[in-house]
Structures are given as C-alpha cells and as structure tokens.
Design a protein around this motif. Structure first.
Motif, PDB file in Angstrom:
ATOM      1  N   TYR A   1       0.835  -1.198   0.000  1.00  0.00           N
ATOM      2  CA  TYR A   1       0.000   0.000   0.000  1.00  0.00           C
ATOM      3  C   TYR A   1       0.868   1.244   0.000  1.00  0.00           C
ATOM      4  N   ASN A   2       0.476   2.219  -0.833  1.00  0.00           N
ATOM      5  CA  ASN A   2       1.194   3.472  -0.937  1.00  0.00           C
ATOM      6  C   ASN A   2       0.179   4.604  -0.853  1.00  0.00           C
ATOM      7  N   LYS A   3       0.328   5.496   0.127  1.00  0.00           N
ATOM      8  CA  LYS A   3      -0.650   6.554   0.355  1.00  0.00           C
ATOM      9  C   LYS A   3      -0.761   7.497  -0.835  1.00  0.00           C
ATOM     10  N   THR A   4       0.363   7.908  -1.381  1.00  0.00           N
ATOM     11  CA  THR A   4       0.324   8.886  -2.471  1.00  0.00           C
ATOM     12  C   THR A   4      -0.292   8.282  -3.722  1.00  0.00           C
ATOM     13  N   ARG A   5       0.066   7.024  -4.028  1.00  0.00           N
ATOM     14  CA  ARG A   5      -0.509   6.374  -5.209  1.00  0.00           C
ATOM     15  C   ARG A   5      -2.014   6.196  -5.030  1.00  0.00           C
ATOM     16  N   ASP A   6      -2.440   5.809  -3.825  1.00  0.00           N
ATOM     17  CA  ASP A   6      -3.860   5.625  -3.562  1.00  0.00           C
ATOM     18  C   ASP A   6      -4.602   6.953  -3.691  1.00  0.00           C
ATOM     19  N   LYS A   7      -3.998   8.026  -3.202  1.00  0.00           N
ATOM     20  CA  LYS A   7      -4.608   9.351  -3.291  1.00  0.00           C
ATOM     21  C   LYS A   7      -4.784   9.763  -4.754  1.00  0.00           C
TER      22      LYS A   7
ATOM     23  N   GLU B   1      -5.017   7.754  -7.379  1.00  0.00           N
ATOM     24  CA  GLU B   1      -6.032   6.905  -8.003  1.00  0.00           C
ATOM     25  C   GLU B   1      -7.436   7.367  -7.638  1.00  0.00           C
ATOM     26  N   LYS B   2      -7.637   7.736  -6.368  1.00  0.00           N
ATOM     27  CA  LYS B   2      -8.951   8.234  -5.947  1.00  0.00           C
ATOM     28  C   LYS B   2      -9.288   9.539  -6.654  1.00  0.00           C
ATOM     29  N   GLU B   3      -8.278  10.407  -6.811  1.00  0.00           N
ATOM     30  CA  GLU B   3      -8.490  11.681  -7.493  1.00  0.00           C
ATOM     31  C   GLU B   3      -8.851  11.448  -8.958  1.00  0.00           C
ATOM     32  N   GLU B   4      -8.144  10.523  -9.636  1.00  0.00           N
ATOM     33  CA  GLU B   4      -8.459  10.192 -11.023  1.00  0.00           C
ATOM     34  C   GLU B   4      -9.877   9.658 -11.149  1.00  0.00           C
ATOM     35  N   GLU B   5     -10.256   8.791 -10.249  1.00  0.00           N
ATOM     36  CA  GLU B   5     -11.603   8.220 -10.268  1.00  0.00           C
ATOM     37  C   GLU B   5     -12.650   9.321 -10.089  1.00  0.00           C
ATOM     38  N   TYR B   6     -12.362  10.258  -9.202  1.00  0.00           N
ATOM     39  CA  TYR B   6     -13.274  11.374  -8.950  1.00  0.00           C
ATOM     40  C   TYR B   6     -13.458  12.197 -10.223  1.00  0.00           C
ATOM     41  N   PHE B   7     -12.354  12.540 -10.882  1.00  0.00           N
ATOM     42  CA  PHE B   7     -12.442  13.342 -12.106  1.00  0.00           C
ATOM     43  C   PHE B   7     -13.103  12.562 -13.245  1.00  0.00           C
TER      44      PHE B   7
END
Length: 145
Positions: free
Chosen positions: A115-121, A123-129
């Motif tokens: 798990y990587n916090k920055t990568r997860d952040k 990915e969530k941002e991409e999904e949101y957009f």
C-alpha cells in the motif's frame, strides 16, 4: 476491398499472363509441370477469380490462427495467475515459523507492491475526475435531446 488493393491484385495477376504471352510470341516453349489442360483453357477472368478465392482462403486461415493464439495466450496467463494465487495461499498456510529468515517462503517470493498513500490518493483523485467527466457527458447528451 479498397480500390488500391484491387488494382494491385489485378496488376499482379496480369503480369504473369503477359510474360506467358510474350514467351509464346517469341517462339519459346515453356516446360509444363504436368499441368492439366483445363488451366490452359481458363480465361483471364477465371484466373483473377481463382486468385481472389485463394487470397480469401489465406485471409480466413490467418484470422483463425490469430484467434487460436489469442486463446492460448489467455489460457496461459490465467493458469499463471492461478498458480501464483495457489503459491501465496500455501505460503500463508505453511508459514508458522520464522518469517524473517532467508529460508522463509516469504523471502523467496518476488517483490510485490504494498500500500502506498500517495498512489492511492492519485487513483482516488483520477476516479473522482472520471466520474465528473462522465456526469458532464451525460448532461451534454441530455441537453442536446
């Protein structure tokens, strides 16, 4: 077929016919390879049709072979995934001893991402957009109607 391909095909089929006609005009005799007499009686149109049919058969053969290789590739990859999953499951079940030693099953496995916090952040941002983009497309389509 496109017009360029048809022209190229006609040019290829007419070239051997011209060479054969030139050879007979010069009085040269060609050795035949026990060809049946029916091929000599074929017209230019029949030869073109035969050539087109052979090209279509070759195209169908290539299509069938490529689909076979795609199926083989898919099965190979799925078997590999199943094998890896089994290895992980067995490693979890059998690892009751020292897991930090060099002879441990976990130390012999290949590196896998954790798990990587920055990568997860990200990915969530991409999904949101992406969700916003989909919603805007739907709104645009509904406004056009």
């Amino acid at each position: 077929m496109s017009s360029k391909l048809v022209k190229k095909l006609l040019h290829q089929t007419s070239a051997p016919l011209r060479r054969a006609e030139d050879a007979t005009d010069r009085g040269l005799k060609r050795k035949s390879r026990s060809a049946p007499s029916t091929t000599a009686a074929k017209t230019k149109d029949e030869l073109v049709q035969d050539h087109i049919q052979s090209m279509l058969r070759m195209d169908a053969l290539i299509d069938s072979q490529s689909s076979k290789t795609a199926k083989r590739s898919f099965t190979r990859q799925s078997h590999e995934l199943k094998r890896r999953h089994k290895e992980r499951q067995s490693a979890k079940k059998t690892s009751t001893g020292n897991t930090r030693g060099s002879s441990s099953v976990f130390s012999q496995q290949k590196y896998s991402r954790t798990y990587n916090k920055t990568r997860d952040k990200k990915e969530k941002e991409e999904e949101y957009f992406n969700d916003i983009a989909r919603a805007l497309k739907r709104a645009k389509k509904s406004s056009k109607r």
